[in-house]
Design a protein around this motif. Structure first.
Motif, PDB file in Angstrom:
ATOM      1  N   HIS A 164       0.370   2.111  14.862  1.00 31.88           N
ATOM      2  CA  HIS A 164       1.571   1.276  15.019  1.00 31.88           C
ATOM      3  C   HIS A 164       1.274  -0.189  14.712  1.00 31.88           C
ATOM      4  CE1 HIS A 164       4.181   4.440  16.476  1.00 31.88           C
ATOM      5  NE2 HIS A 164       3.249   4.831  17.329  1.00 31.88           N
ATOM      6  N   LYS A 165       0.080  -0.645  15.017  1.00 35.57           N
ATOM      7  CA  LYS A 165      -0.299  -2.025  14.672  1.00 35.57           C
ATOM      8  C   LYS A 165      -0.334  -2.190  13.148  1.00 35.57           C
ATOM      9  CE  LYS A 165      -1.640  -4.830  17.110  1.00 35.57           C
ATOM     10  NZ  LYS A 165      -0.946  -5.978  17.748  1.00 35.57           N
ATOM     11  N   MET A 166      -0.850  -1.191  12.440  1.00 38.47           N
ATOM     12  CA  MET A 166      -0.880  -1.253  10.985  1.00 38.47           C
ATOM     13  C   MET A 166       0.528  -1.201  10.409  1.00 38.47           C
ATOM     14  SD  MET A 166      -3.349  -1.625   8.874  1.00 38.47           S
ATOM     15  CE  MET A 166      -3.568  -1.675   7.104  1.00 38.47           C
ATOM     16  N   ARG A 167       1.402  -0.431  11.039  1.00 38.37           N
ATOM     17  CA  ARG A 167       2.796  -0.397  10.616  1.00 38.37           C
ATOM     18  C   ARG A 167       3.441  -1.784  10.709  1.00 38.37           C
ATOM     19  NH1 ARG A 167       3.946   3.207   7.324  1.00 38.37           N
ATOM     20  NH2 ARG A 167       4.197   5.347   7.984  1.00 38.37           N
ATOM     21  N   ILE A 168       3.160  -2.481  11.789  1.00 41.10           N
ATOM     22  CA  ILE A 168       3.713  -3.830  11.985  1.00 41.10           C
ATOM     23  C   ILE A 168       3.185  -4.778  10.920  1.00 41.10           C
ATOM     24  CG2 ILE A 168       3.747  -5.818  13.550  1.00 41.10           C
ATOM     25  CD1 ILE A 168       3.690  -3.811  15.871  1.00 41.10           C
ATOM     26  N   ILE A 169       1.892  -4.665  10.612  1.00 39.20           N
ATOM     27  CA  ILE A 169       1.291  -5.529   9.588  1.00 39.20           C
ATOM     28  C   ILE A 169       1.948  -5.269   8.232  1.00 39.20           C
ATOM     29  CG2 ILE A 169      -0.822  -5.959   8.284  1.00 39.20           C
ATOM     30  CD1 ILE A 169      -2.389  -5.493  10.853  1.00 39.20           C
ATOM     31  N   ARG A 170       2.105  -3.999   7.867  1.00 37.15           N
ATOM     32  CA  ARG A 170       2.718  -3.663   6.575  1.00 37.15           C
ATOM     33  C   ARG A 170       4.160  -4.166   6.504  1.00 37.15           C
ATOM     34  NH1 ARG A 170       0.468   0.166   3.225  1.00 37.15           N
ATOM     35  NH2 ARG A 170       2.539   0.760   2.503  1.00 37.15           N
ATOM     36  N   LYS A 171       4.890  -4.018   7.598  1.00 33.89           N
ATOM     37  CA  LYS A 171       6.288  -4.455   7.613  1.00 33.89           C
ATOM     38  C   LYS A 171       6.382  -5.972   7.474  1.00 33.89           C
ATOM     39  CE  LYS A 171      10.521  -4.002  10.343  1.00 33.89           C
ATOM     40  NZ  LYS A 171      11.108  -3.457  11.611  1.00 33.89           N
ATOM     41  N   ARG A 172       5.502  -6.683   8.181  1.00 36.56           N
ATOM     42  CA  ARG A 172       5.526  -8.142   8.117  1.00 36.56           C
ATOM     43  C   ARG A 172       5.154  -8.639   6.722  1.00 36.56           C
ATOM     44  NH1 ARG A 172       2.955  -9.113  12.583  1.00 36.56           N
ATOM     45  NH2 ARG A 172       0.857  -9.176  11.700  1.00 36.56           N
ATOM     46  N   VAL A 173       4.108  -8.044   6.133  1.00 41.43           N
ATOM     47  CA  VAL A 173       3.686  -8.456   4.794  1.00 41.43           C
ATOM     48  C   VAL A 173       4.755  -8.117   3.763  1.00 41.43           C
ATOM     49  CG1 VAL A 173       1.997  -8.015   2.982  1.00 41.43           C
ATOM     50  CG2 VAL A 173       1.226  -8.336   5.328  1.00 41.43           C
ATOM     51  N   LYS A 174       5.345  -6.929   3.891  1.00 39.70           N
ATOM     52  CA  LYS A 174       6.369  -6.518   2.939  1.00 39.70           C
ATOM     53  C   LYS A 174       7.582  -7.441   2.993  1.00 39.70           C
ATOM     54  CE  LYS A 174       8.051  -3.659  -0.112  1.00 39.70           C
ATOM     55  NZ  LYS A 174       7.455  -3.537  -1.453  1.00 39.70           N
ATOM     56  N   TRP A 175       8.005  -7.800   4.206  1.00 43.53           N
ATOM     57  CA  TRP A 175       9.162  -8.692   4.345  1.00 43.53           C
ATOM     58  C   TRP A 175       8.849 -10.062   3.747  1.00 43.53           C
ATOM     59  CZ3 TRP A 175      10.178 -13.396   6.537  1.00 43.53           C
ATOM     60  CH2 TRP A 175      11.525 -13.732   6.687  1.00 43.53           C
ATOM     61  N   ARG A 176       7.655 -10.567   4.052  1.00 41.51           N
ATOM     62  CA  ARG A 176       7.289 -11.883   3.537  1.00 41.51           C
ATOM     63  C   ARG A 176       7.166 -11.869   2.021  1.00 41.51           C
ATOM     64  NH1 ARG A 176       3.144 -12.988   6.911  1.00 41.51           N
ATOM     65  NH2 ARG A 176       1.579 -12.112   5.513  1.00 41.51           N
ATOM     66  N   GLN A 177       6.566 -10.809   1.494  1.00 39.61           N
ATOM     67  CA  GLN A 177       6.372 -10.739   0.050  1.00 39.61           C
ATOM     68  C   GLN A 177       7.683 -10.510  -0.691  1.00 39.61           C
ATOM     69  OE1 GLN A 177       4.384  -7.250  -1.342  1.00 39.61           O
ATOM     70  NE2 GLN A 177       3.390  -8.308  -3.024  1.00 39.61           N
ATOM     71  N   THR A 178       8.545  -9.651  -0.139  1.00 38.25           N
ATOM     72  CA  THR A 178       9.805  -9.332  -0.803  1.00 38.25           C
ATOM     73  C   THR A 178      10.715 -10.544  -0.905  1.00 38.25           C
ATOM     74  OG1 THR A 178       9.670  -7.073   0.027  1.00 38.25           O
ATOM     75  CG2 THR A 178      11.809  -7.802  -0.770  1.00 38.25           C
ATOM     76  N   ASN A 179      10.713 -11.361   0.125  1.00 35.43           N
ATOM     77  CA  ASN A 179      11.650 -12.482   0.167  1.00 35.43           C
ATOM     78  C   ASN A 179      11.056 -13.793  -0.343  1.00 35.43           C
ATOM     79  OD1 ASN A 179      14.108 -11.330   1.760  1.00 35.43           O
ATOM     80  ND2 ASN A 179      12.323 -10.644   2.887  1.00 35.43           N
ATOM     81  N   PHE A 180       9.741 -13.818  -0.563  1.00 35.95           N
ATOM     82  CA  PHE A 180       9.113 -15.072  -0.973  1.00 35.95           C
ATOM     83  C   PHE A 180       9.626 -15.540  -2.326  1.00 35.95           C
ATOM     84  CE2 PHE A 180       5.698 -17.182  -3.375  1.00 35.95           C
ATOM     85  CZ  PHE A 180       5.541 -18.316  -2.592  1.00 35.95           C
ATOM     86  N   SER A 181       9.626 -14.623  -3.321  1.00 37.52           N
ATOM     87  CA  SER A 181      10.055 -15.023  -4.663  1.00 37.52           C
ATOM     88  C   SER A 181      11.513 -15.444  -4.670  1.00 37.52           C
ATOM     89  CB  SER A 181       9.841 -13.872  -5.644  1.00 37.52           C
ATOM     90  OG  SER A 181      10.593 -12.742  -5.243  1.00 37.52           O
TER      91      SER A 181
END
Length: 444
Positions: free
Chosen positions: A117-134
């Motif tokens: 579940h900790k890895m799930r949170i990391i993936r979700k946070r990175v994905k959200w940041r990466q998807t919206n950064f551009s």
């Protein structure tokens, strides 16, 4: 770089041509006209009036628009590459190592379930940041181009006469230009305004196109996901879901009963023993007049009997091995069916810790051993935060697990072929040894 050079060369060609074909305009005004045309703005302040000028304008515009489209497409690909798999993996690694360091400093130990579940949170946070950064970066740059450009036009068009622009009018002009509308009610008239417009528009208009395209992609993905959830909620009631689950459970029970180990093992082994005994007892019996004597020799020769017994035991063992491989293949195929469905209907499906463990149990014993060790010893990474975790990769989970099962099926089939080849070699060796014995018996 190639597209940019081509655009510059084509702009020079257009500027020189239109400066000669349109009367009473300078090279600077011809350049302004070409940029307005290539960006599909079309203010209408400068227009060709002769047949030659209009013919040349059609040629310049079609080629210029195509080159500009290529530049915009290339720039958009560069912007989108900031959300690529390599960057995603890099960001996950940074977050994962930072989390592990923090856990070790705090002296915390994670179970496999907690680490998952900790890895799930990391993936979700990175994905959200990466998807919206551009997207956010493009919006910020667009606003800077828009408002700062309006300031420059507001100042440059302040000529002290009645047609001075207010700041709101400059903002309005820049916005309409960015959308490539160009009503023509506001057009730069000063030399500095036209020069600045050429430089500003070449950067700002492609940026606006990239922003609209990226925003459209985000909205499309959002509404596509909402449509999927809505259809799932509307067309699949609780009663239907219960029936589907019961059907799957019944299928699983039938599959387990059909692959019962003891039944399959007994039947296959007895059949193989029977076939082997018949084959050995009738080996070339119809062609040899001394078959009875040869059978007596086989019974009287303990060495040959020992070889025959070894061959029989070896055949039984290999039948059991093949049976185990076939059972594994059936299990792999059974796990593969729902994954293929998920990869088609919802390729971004995220599986639970229980589902991951269930599939890994039939795929890789080493990974299951690592999970069990981390569960017993309570390691900080809990396996799922370790270097061996599949979730640290930039993957679509259904596709990843499909590939894992495919490679496992391929490996099992190779083992099966090797098993068959080895069995054939042993049978040939036995047959050659048996022939030698019969020759010696005939000589005697």
């Amino acid at each position: 770089m190639l597209f940019t050079i081509l655009f510059a060369i084509w702009t020079i060609i257009g500027t020189v041509s239109m400066a000669h074909l349109i009367k009473e305009i300078s090279y600077g005004e011809a350049l302004f006209f070409c940029i307005v045309t290539f960006l599909t703005i079309g203010f209408g302040s400068i227009v060709p009036t002769s047949a030659g000028g209009r013919s040349m304008c059609m040629i310049l515009s079609i080629v210029g628009v195509i080159i500009m489209g290529l530049i915009v497409a290339t720039l958009r690909a560069v912007v989108l590459s900031s959300a690529g798999p390599a960057i995603f993996w890099h960001q996950i690694e940074k977050e994962r190592l930072r989390t592990l360091t923090k856990l070790e400093k705090q002296g915390k130990w994670l179970t496999p379930d907690q680490a998952f579940h900790k890895m799930r949170i990391i993936r979700k946070r990175v994905k959200w940041r990466q998807t919206n950064f551009s997207l956010v970066l493009t919006i910020v740059i667009f606003i800077v181009f828009w408002l700062l450009g309006a300031v420059v036009f507001w100042v440059s068009e302040d000529s002290g006469v009645n047609n001075d622009w207010t700041y709101f009018e400059a903002v309005y002009f820049c916005f309409m230009t960015l959308l490539t509308i160009g009503y023509g009610d506001f057009v730069p008239t000063t030399s500095f305004g036209k020069i600045f417009f050429v430089c500003w528009a070449i950067g700002a208009v492609p940026l606006m196109t990239i922003l609209v395209s990226n925003l459209g992609d985000k909205l499309y993905d959002l509404f596509n996901h909402m449509s999927f959830l809505f259809s799932k909620w509307v067309f699949k009631s609780g009663e239907e879901e219960y029936e589907v689950n019961q059907f799957k459970k019944n299928q699983q029970k039938e599959y387990q009963s059909s692959t019962d180990v003891s039944t399959v093992n007994t039947e296959m082994v007895e059949r193989e023993e029977r076939d082997e005994e018949e084959e050995m007892s009738t080996l070339e019996e119809g062609d040899d007049p001394n078959a009875v004597l040869k059978n007596l020799y086989v019974k009287a020769n303990p060495q040959f009997q020992r070889k025959l017994s070894i061959l029989k035991n070896s055949t039984i063992n290999r039948v059991n091995e093949k049976k185990k491989i076939h059972e594994d293949l059936l299990i792999f195929l059974e796990k593969l069916k729902p994954l293929i469905t998920d990869s088609i209907e919802n390729p971004f499906m995220k599986y639970s810790h229980k589902k991951w463990k269930e599939i890994l149990e039939v795929l890789d014993q080493d990974e299951i051993d690592a999970i069990n060790i981390s569960k017993i010893e309570k390691t900080p990474d809990g396996f799922w935060l370790s270097d061996n975790s599949p979730l640290r990769l930039p993957l679509k989970e259904p596709n990843y697990l499909i590939l894992r099962i495919y490679f496992k099926i391929e490996e099992s089939l190779k083992d099966l072929v090797d098993n068959e080849i080895d069995t054939l070699v042993r049978l040939e060796d036995f047959h050659s040894n048996g022939t030698t014995s019969k020759v010696e018996f005939s000589d005697n």
